[in-house]
Design a protein around this motif. Structure first.
Motif, PDB file in Angstrom:
ATOM      1  N   ALA A   1       0.827  -1.202   0.000  1.00 29.96           N
ATOM      2  CA  ALA A   1       0.000   0.000   0.000  1.00 29.96           C
ATOM      3  C   ALA A   1       0.863   1.254   0.000  1.00 29.96           C
ATOM      4  O   ALA A   1       0.602   2.208  -0.744  1.00 29.96           O
ATOM      5  N   LYS A   2       1.910   1.238   0.825  1.00 30.74           N
ATOM      6  CA  LYS A   2       2.755   2.427   0.953  1.00 30.74           C
ATOM      7  C   LYS A   2       3.507   2.729  -0.344  1.00 30.74           C
ATOM      8  O   LYS A   2       3.608   3.882  -0.771  1.00 30.74           O
TER       9      LYS A   2
ATOM     10  N   GLU B   1       1.241   4.148  -3.079  1.00 28.47           N
ATOM     11  CA  GLU B   1       0.960   5.573  -2.917  1.00 28.47           C
ATOM     12  C   GLU B   1       1.986   6.409  -3.675  1.00 28.47           C
ATOM     13  O   GLU B   1       1.644   7.415  -4.313  1.00 28.47           O
ATOM     14  N   LYS B   2       3.241   6.000  -3.614  1.00 26.08           N
ATOM     15  CA  LYS B   2       4.298   6.700  -4.355  1.00 26.08           C
ATOM     16  C   LYS B   2       4.156   6.464  -5.853  1.00 26.08           C
ATOM     17  O   LYS B   2       4.381   7.364  -6.666  1.00 26.08           O
TER      18      LYS B   2
ATOM     19  N   ALA C   1       1.422   5.994  -7.412  1.00 30.30           N
ATOM     20  CA  ALA C   1       0.289   6.815  -7.859  1.00 30.30           C
ATOM     21  C   ALA C   1       0.726   8.244  -8.162  1.00 30.30           C
ATOM     22  O   ALA C   1       0.214   8.873  -9.104  1.00 30.30           O
ATOM     23  N   GLU C   2       1.680   8.746  -7.376  1.00 32.73           N
ATOM     24  CA  GLU C   2       2.183  10.104  -7.630  1.00 32.73           C
ATOM     25  C   GLU C   2       2.895  10.181  -8.974  1.00 32.73           C
ATOM     26  O   GLU C   2       2.721  11.141  -9.735  1.00 32.73           O
TER      27      GLU C   2
ATOM     28  N   LYS D   1       0.355   9.750 -11.919  1.00 28.00           N
ATOM     29  CA  LYS D   1      -0.464  10.944 -12.183  1.00 28.00           C
ATOM     30  C   LYS D   1       0.219  11.874 -13.176  1.00 28.00           C
ATOM     31  O   LYS D   1      -0.438  12.497 -14.012  1.00 28.00           O
TER      32      LYS D   1
ATOM     33  N   ASP E   1      -6.657   4.877  -7.951  1.00 24.60           N
ATOM     34  CA  ASP E   1      -7.417   4.792  -6.706  1.00 24.60           C
ATOM     35  C   ASP E   1      -6.975   3.506  -6.011  1.00 24.60           C
ATOM     36  O   ASP E   1      -7.189   2.405  -6.529  1.00 24.60           O
ATOM     37  N   ILE E   2      -6.318   3.631  -4.864  1.00 23.25           N
ATOM     38  CA  ILE E   2      -5.766   2.471  -4.166  1.00 23.25           C
ATOM     39  C   ILE E   2      -6.823   1.848  -3.264  1.00 23.25           C
ATOM     40  O   ILE E   2      -7.422   2.520  -2.422  1.00 23.25           O
TER      41      ILE E   2
ATOM     42  N   GLU F   1      -7.336  -1.038  -0.492  1.00 17.78           N
ATOM     43  CA  GLU F   1      -6.565  -1.896   0.411  1.00 17.78           C
ATOM     44  C   GLU F   1      -7.399  -3.088   0.883  1.00 17.78           C
ATOM     45  O   GLU F   1      -8.546  -2.931   1.302  1.00 17.78           O
TER      46      GLU F   1
END
Length: 258
Positions: free
Chosen positions: A33-34, A37-38, A40-41, A44, A51-52, A54
């Motif tokens: 998950a962590k 998130e990176k 996804a950045e 983008k 859209d994550i 979990e």
């Protein structure tokens, strides 16, 4: 002139927005998950909005993907996916490698596998693939031996040498850290270990070797394997900034596998 420039800028922005794609990516709790998130950045900036979603176990993410509730997932290794496809007839495929999370053996009662007494209980994951992986870790450390043709899908029934008469408790993978008070040792997947505050490199009494075939993967439905967003997702994950983040954040406890 200013109005023309503003109009052109707005038009370009609108065009970029129209071209942006939105996907849902399923992950398990912890490092997957962590890291996503990176990712996804980075994605983008490439026109892909992630859209994550979990999940708390290893079964639902593939079912959700196969059903079309999400477009991709990132939580499993190839042997686990192969087993899920064989058992559940999912139409899924890997499109890229992500990380390797070495499985560790943890204990609150002993400081090494050598200290385990005869008849000790060792907890392992109760799903076939990760349970087999845990047993292979123990075999690699000399605790048990399998028949020569056992392969990687081993079970306790495949053990031919067990000098300490170890008893194996098969427990849901997410519950293994909680089992440490009740068993002599537990073989735990890295994401669940780290979620419980355990570092594989510092806290384990034994750890999976670098020769492990269990690199994690990004998975999509077979029909989507050539989709433009799938390519962008892999490119974003394989960005140099993601490798740097993994190296700095996990300091060798988790390894980039591409």
């Amino acid at each position: 002139m200013k109005k023309l420039i503003l109009a052109a800028t707005l038009a370009a922005f609108a065009a970029g927005s129209a071209l942006a794609e939105d996907i849902k990516v399923g992950v398990s709790a912890g490092e997957h998950a962590k890291i996503m998130e990176k990712v996804a950045e980075v994605a983008k900036t490439k026109g892909l909005n992630i859209d994550i979603v979990e999940f708390s176990d290893y079964v639902v993410p593939n079912q959700a993907l196969n059903d079309g509730d999400i477009q991709a997932n990132s939580f499993q290794h190839q042997p686990y996916l192969d087993n899920q496809i064989a058992d559940r007839k999912f139409d899924l495929v890997s499109i890229g490698k992500t990380i390797t999370t070495p499985m560790g053996v943890y204990s609150k009662k002993v400081k090494s596998l050598d200290e385990l007494k005869e008849g000790s209980t060792v907890a392992i994951p109760n799903d076939p693939t990760n349970g087999g992986r845990a047993l292979l870790v123990l075999a690699a450390k000399g605790l048990i031996k399998f028949k020569p043709d056992a392969g990687i899908k081993v079970t306790p029934a495949d053990i031919i040498e067990n000098p300490k008469k170890i008893e194996f408790a098969e427990i849901d993978a997410a519950q293994l850290p909680r089992s440490l008070d009740d068993v002599d040792a537990a073989v735990i997947n890295t994401n669940y270990a780290m979620e419980a505050g355990l570092n594989p490199r510092k806290d384990s009494i034994a750890i999976e070797g670098d020769e492990s075939p269990y690199a994690n993967i990004i998975v999509v439905r077979t029909a989507d394997k050539d989709a433009s967003w799938a390519k962008t997702l892999v490119e974003a994950y394989h960005d140099d900034s993601i490798r740097k983040f993994i190296d700095e954040e996990y300091k060798g406890a988790i390894i980039a596998s591409w």
